[in-house]
Design a protein around this motif. Sequence first.
Motif, PDB file in Angstrom:
ATOM      1  N   MET A   1      -7.275  39.664  43.772  1.00 56.87           N
ATOM      2  CA  MET A   1      -8.123  39.881  44.920  1.00 56.87           C
ATOM      3  C   MET A   1      -7.299  39.965  46.207  1.00 56.87           C
ATOM      4  SD  MET A   1     -11.202  40.201  45.817  1.00 56.87           S
ATOM      5  CE  MET A   1     -12.213  40.095  47.210  1.00 56.87           C
ATOM      6  N   LEU A   2      -6.271  39.133  46.325  1.00 59.97           N
ATOM      7  CA  LEU A   2      -5.413  39.135  47.505  1.00 59.97           C
ATOM      8  C   LEU A   2      -4.668  40.464  47.643  1.00 59.97           C
ATOM      9  CD1 LEU A   2      -4.256  37.582  49.905  1.00 59.97           C
ATOM     10  CD2 LEU A   2      -2.493  36.700  48.379  1.00 59.97           C
ATOM     11  N   LYS A   3      -4.217  41.000  46.506  1.00 59.40           N
ATOM     12  CA  LYS A   3      -3.529  42.303  46.541  1.00 59.40           C
ATOM     13  C   LYS A   3      -4.467  43.403  47.029  1.00 59.40           C
ATOM     14  CE  LYS A   3      -0.168  41.424  42.902  1.00 59.40           C
ATOM     15  NZ  LYS A   3       0.308  41.853  41.582  1.00 59.40           N
ATOM     16  N   PHE A   4      -5.729  43.353  46.600  1.00 62.05           N
ATOM     17  CA  PHE A   4      -6.712  44.345  47.013  1.00 62.05           C
ATOM     18  C   PHE A   4      -6.957  44.279  48.518  1.00 62.05           C
ATOM     19  CE2 PHE A   4     -11.158  45.535  47.810  1.00 62.05           C
ATOM     20  CZ  PHE A   4     -11.097  46.858  47.420  1.00 62.05           C
ATOM     21  N   VAL A   5      -7.155  43.095  49.056  1.00 63.19           N
ATOM     22  CA  VAL A   5      -7.391  42.910  50.487  1.00 63.19           C
ATOM     23  C   VAL A   5      -6.161  43.339  51.284  1.00 63.19           C
ATOM     24  CG1 VAL A   5      -7.826  41.187  52.295  1.00 63.19           C
ATOM     25  CG2 VAL A   5      -9.087  41.076  50.141  1.00 63.19           C
ATOM     26  N   SER A   7      -3.897  45.529  50.352  1.00 64.13           N
ATOM     27  CA  SER A   7      -3.803  46.997  50.260  1.00 64.13           C
ATOM     28  C   SER A   7      -4.751  47.670  51.241  1.00 64.13           C
ATOM     29  CB  SER A   7      -4.117  47.453  48.838  1.00 64.13           C
ATOM     30  OG  SER A   7      -3.172  46.965  47.932  1.00 64.13           O
TER      31      SER A   7
END
Length: 180
Positions: A1-5, A7
Amino acid sequence: MLKFVLSIFIITSFGFYVFQQNVIGSANIPSVPVVATGPNGADNSTKKTTKPTTVVRTTPVVNNPPSKSMMNNGGMMGGGGMMNQGTFRNGEYVGSVADAYYGYVQVKAVITNGKLSDVIFLDYPQSRSTSVRINSYAMPILKREAIIAQSANVDAVSGASATSPAFVKSLTSALNQARI
């Protein structure tokens, strides 16, 4: 989820940066007035550009007489063709189209009394605000230098590293047609 935010944040930041550079950034660029020149490159305006211009010599100025092969090149584009005591035949000569990376440069050389009296830009890079700004100060300098030198062997204008050699190429083509 952190990678998505992360990005999404990076993509949004990049999008904002591109928007700022293309829309907002170009509005903050001060315009540089074009200095009007008359015959022999004389300044006819009272406005001067406040941006200093550095001129860099890229080709030597050589005043060699035209060779016999140049003398046999025709290709005059109108103008009557009267022979004079000058280096060129009277008339208007259109140079070849030269690639200037962000567009093309094409000039027309006007020969009066056997001398280069005017250079008219038929095409130049103008699709980007940066190109318009650069060429608004580079073109009058290139034109003036060519008229003073009576050749295409002119100094490159600092900041116009793509337009300057394209100008030389197109003007050389035009002047080769005009050689006596």
